[in-house]
Scaffold this motif. Structure first.
Motif, PDB file in Angstrom:
ATOM      1  N   VAL A  35      53.341  38.826  41.781  1.00  0.00           N
ATOM      2  CA  VAL A  35      54.426  39.514  42.480  1.00  0.00           C
ATOM      3  C   VAL A  35      55.297  40.296  41.497  1.00  0.00           C
ATOM      4  O   VAL A  35      55.849  41.340  41.833  1.00  0.00           O
ATOM      5  N   ASP A  36      55.368  39.819  40.275  1.00  0.00           N
ATOM      6  CA  ASP A  36      56.216  40.467  39.279  1.00  0.00           C
ATOM      7  C   ASP A  36      55.600  41.760  38.751  1.00  0.00           C
ATOM      8  O   ASP A  36      56.271  42.774  38.652  1.00  0.00           O
ATOM      9  N   THR A  37      54.315  41.736  38.424  1.00  0.00           N
ATOM     10  CA  THR A  37      53.732  42.901  37.743  1.00  0.00           C
ATOM     11  C   THR A  37      52.215  42.957  37.891  1.00  0.00           C
ATOM     12  O   THR A  37      51.534  41.924  37.892  1.00  0.00           O
ATOM     13  N   GLU A  38      51.688  44.176  37.971  1.00  0.00           N
ATOM     14  CA  GLU A  38      50.248  44.378  37.966  1.00  0.00           C
ATOM     15  C   GLU A  38      49.642  44.114  36.591  1.00  0.00           C
ATOM     16  O   GLU A  38      48.419  43.990  36.464  1.00  0.00           O
ATOM     17  N   VAL A  39      50.469  44.015  35.568  1.00  0.00           N
ATOM     18  CA  VAL A  39      49.958  43.652  34.232  1.00  0.00           C
ATOM     19  C   VAL A  39      49.319  42.267  34.302  1.00  0.00           C
ATOM     20  O   VAL A  39      48.223  42.040  33.769  1.00  0.00           O
ATOM     21  N   GLN A  40      49.999  41.322  34.979  1.00  0.00           N
ATOM     22  CA  GLN A  40      49.431  39.984  35.145  1.00  0.00           C
ATOM     23  C   GLN A  40      48.188  40.035  36.017  1.00  0.00           C
ATOM     24  O   GLN A  40      47.220  39.289  35.789  1.00  0.00           O
ATOM     25  N   GLN A  41      48.174  40.901  37.002  1.00  0.00           N
ATOM     26  CA  GLN A  41      47.009  41.035  37.872  1.00  0.00           C
ATOM     27  C   GLN A  41      45.808  41.555  37.078  1.00  0.00           C
ATOM     28  O   GLN A  41      44.669  41.096  37.268  1.00  0.00           O
ATOM     29  N   LEU A  42      46.063  42.506  36.178  1.00  0.00           N
ATOM     30  CA  LEU A  42      44.979  43.056  35.353  1.00  0.00           C
ATOM     31  C   LEU A  42      44.435  42.002  34.393  1.00  0.00           C
ATOM     32  O   LEU A  42      43.215  41.908  34.179  1.00  0.00           O
ATOM     33  N   ARG A  43      45.320  41.205  33.811  1.00  0.00           N
ATOM     34  CA  ARG A  43      44.872  40.140  32.903  1.00  0.00           C
ATOM     35  C   ARG A  43      44.019  39.117  33.654  1.00  0.00           C
ATOM     36  O   ARG A  43      42.992  38.645  33.141  1.00  0.00           O
ATOM     37  N   ALA A  44      44.453  38.781  34.859  1.00  0.00           N
ATOM     38  CA  ALA A  44      43.682  37.843  35.669  1.00  0.00           C
ATOM     39  C   ALA A  44      42.317  38.425  36.014  1.00  0.00           C
ATOM     40  O   ALA A  44      41.293  37.725  35.980  1.00  0.00           O
ATOM     41  N   PHE A  45      42.286  39.704  36.342  1.00  0.00           N
ATOM     42  CA  PHE A  45      41.040  40.405  36.661  1.00  0.00           C
ATOM     43  C   PHE A  45      40.083  40.354  35.469  1.00  0.00           C
ATOM     44  O   PHE A  45      38.889  40.041  35.626  1.00  0.00           O
ATOM     45  N   ALA A  46      40.598  40.631  34.283  1.00  0.00           N
ATOM     46  CA  ALA A  46      39.770  40.589  33.073  1.00  0.00           C
ATOM     47  C   ALA A  46      39.216  39.187  32.833  1.00  0.00           C
ATOM     48  O   ALA A  46      38.025  39.012  32.524  1.00  0.00           O
ATOM     49  N   ASN A  47      40.061  38.187  32.981  1.00  0.00           N
ATOM     50  CA  ASN A  47      39.609  36.801  32.796  1.00  0.00           C
ATOM     51  C   ASN A  47      38.533  36.424  33.815  1.00  0.00           C
ATOM     52  O   ASN A  47      37.541  35.767  33.483  1.00  0.00           O
ATOM     53  N   PHE A  48      38.745  36.847  35.060  1.00  0.00           N
ATOM     54  CA  PHE A  48      37.781  36.528  36.118  1.00  0.00           C
ATOM     55  C   PHE A  48      36.419  37.147  35.808  1.00  0.00           C
ATOM     56  O   PHE A  48      35.372  36.487  35.934  1.00  0.00           O
ATOM     57  N   LEU A  49      36.398  38.413  35.407  1.00  0.00           N
ATOM     58  CA  LEU A  49      35.132  39.089  35.111  1.00  0.00           C
ATOM     59  C   LEU A  49      34.407  38.417  33.951  1.00  0.00           C
ATOM     60  O   LEU A  49      33.183  38.200  34.005  1.00  0.00           O
ATOM     61  N   ARG A  50      35.154  38.081  32.913  1.00  0.00           N
ATOM     62  CA  ARG A  50      34.531  37.469  31.730  1.00  0.00           C
ATOM     63  C   ARG A  50      34.025  36.063  32.042  1.00  0.00           C
ATOM     64  O   ARG A  50      32.911  35.692  31.653  1.00  0.00           O
ATOM     65  N   GLU A  51      34.852  35.269  32.717  1.00  0.00           N
ATOM     66  CA  GLU A  51      34.475  33.885  33.010  1.00  0.00           C
ATOM     67  C   GLU A  51      33.290  33.807  33.966  1.00  0.00           C
ATOM     68  O   GLU A  51      32.548  32.821  33.959  1.00  0.00           O
ATOM     69  N   ILE A  54      43.901  50.517  32.471  1.00  0.00           N
ATOM     70  CA  ILE A  54      42.514  50.352  32.897  1.00  0.00           C
ATOM     71  C   ILE A  54      41.559  50.773  31.779  1.00  0.00           C
ATOM     72  O   ILE A  54      40.557  50.097  31.497  1.00  0.00           O
ATOM     73  N   ALA A  55      41.872  51.877  31.113  1.00  0.00           N
ATOM     74  CA  ALA A  55      41.008  52.381  30.040  1.00  0.00           C
ATOM     75  C   ALA A  55      40.948  51.409  28.860  1.00  0.00           C
ATOM     76  O   ALA A  55      39.879  51.203  28.275  1.00  0.00           O
ATOM     77  N   LEU A  56      42.077  50.807  28.517  1.00  0.00           N
ATOM     78  CA  LEU A  56      42.077  49.856  27.403  1.00  0.00           C
ATOM     79  C   LEU A  56      41.246  48.622  27.718  1.00  0.00           C
ATOM     80  O   LEU A  56      40.542  48.094  26.847  1.00  0.00           O
ATOM     81  N   LEU A  57      41.313  48.142  28.972  1.00  0.00           N
ATOM     82  CA  LEU A  57      40.466  47.015  29.361  1.00  0.00           C
ATOM     83  C   LEU A  57      38.994  47.417  29.310  1.00  0.00           C
ATOM     84  O   LEU A  57      38.147  46.651  28.838  1.00  0.00           O
TER      85      LEU A  57
END
Length: 329
Positions: free
Chosen positions: A143-159, A15-18
């Motif tokens: 379903v595999d990892t929250e890493v993918q969820q965090l990446r999606a979250f970052a993309n959503f906020l930026r877009e 979270i801090a790195l994002l």
């Protein structure tokens, strides 16, 4: 089981790195997750957290499929708030996944588009914005990892141009864009409250850049020379046993006699052994030639030696036959 995978969780460092990348405070990012999923993307049974939205399923269907979904209680035209019983059928993880399964039987992609999922409860129809080819693809990766969820979250906020709103703690705008509006500021107030608590608590001493960034890709490993494949030993074109039978039949002698000639000290095997012994003692003869090459060459040499032995044995038998004929005269 639908919704169950590796279920890898992320930590404060992620979270801090994002937050560092976006120039915002990690408490404000985590506050969104706190409101959406209580900060964790998984149910107690290990399945990913989801919420099925019947009004979105209605929008993603048409014709007979829409009519069927409405008839089965899976779709409706308008959103109904939780206070008015809009989610009364989703009181447990099992109930939520039963709705999803039933929806998948009608239209799989529409079903995945109609759920919010994971730590940040992003709707499936945002898959393109989040960087996935389909809603189902997003679901599988989440379903595999929250890493993918965090990446999606970052993309959503930026877009959706929410970086500035988060930086300014404008949670009203975050609610309107992130949650689609219609909540009357309820989520905004909850986000601010969660952010305040996080800033005063776990993120009290946060400083941008305090977490070292680890490269995503590990250094290329040292190259280990791969030996070239050894040539396969070519088979002898004709079985020795067949040659023995042919020689025996032509010269009217027993295979035992011919075989004895092969195996004897003066036979081809004996000659070959003798040649190997000589070669072993010779210096430099086989320098640079590996064992596999010798295994490839020696069978052919044996065939040549066998041919020579056959020619020699035939001459010997003919001489014996002529001598016997003279003695009989």
């Amino acid at each position: 089981m639908l919704g169950k995978g590796r279920a890898e969780a992320i930590g404060d460092r992620d979270i801090a790195l994002l937050a560092d990348d976006m120039g915002v405070h990690p408490a404000d990012l985590e506050a969104i997750a706190k409101v959406e999923s209580r900060g964790f993307g998984w149910f107690k049974d290990g399945r990913m957290k989801i919420l099925f939205e019947k009004h979105w399923f209605h929008k993603h269907l048409s014709g007979a499929n829409r009519n069927k979904a409405v008839r089965l209680g899976l779709a409706r035209k308008n959103w109904i708030s939780p206070k008015r019983g809009g989610y009364k059928e989703q009181s447990s993880p099992g109930a939520r996944y039963n709705l999803l399964k039933a929806a998948i039987e009608i239209d799989e992609e529409a079903a995945y588009r109609s759920i919010s999922m994971g730590k940040f409860q992003i709707m499936g129809f945002n898959h393109g914005t989040c960087g996935f080819v389909s809603a189902k693809h997003m679901f599988v990766q989440f379903v595999d990892t929250e890493v993918q969820q965090l990446r999606a979250f970052a993309n959503f906020l930026r877009e959706n141009n929410l970086t500035s709103a988060i930086r300014n703690r404008d949670f009203e705008t975050v609610e309107e864009v992130y949650n689609g509006g219609g909540l009357g500021g309820a989520y905004a107030r909850r986000m601010k409250k969660a952010s305040d608590a996080l800033r005063a608590g776990k993120w009290k001493d946060y400083q941008p850049g305090q977490f070292a960034r680890v490269p995503e890709l590990s250094p290329e490993p040292a190259r280990v020379p791969v030996p070239e494949p050894r040539p396969e030993a070519k088979p002898i074109p004709r079985d020795v046993e067949d040659v023995v039978r042919d020689v025996a039949a032509e010269d009217r002698v027993s295979t035992t006699e011919v075989g004895g000639g092969l195996l004897g000290a003066g036979g081809v095997i004996g000659v070959a052994k003798e040649a190997v012994d000589v070669a072993r003692d010779a210096r430099g003869v086989f320098d640079g030639i590996d064992g596999q090459t010798l295994l490839t060459v020696l069978p052919w040499a044996a065939v040549a030696g066998l041919g020579f032995w056959i020619w020699r044995e035939r001459r010997r038998h003919k001489k014996k036959a002529r001598a016997a004929a003279k003695a009989a005269m």
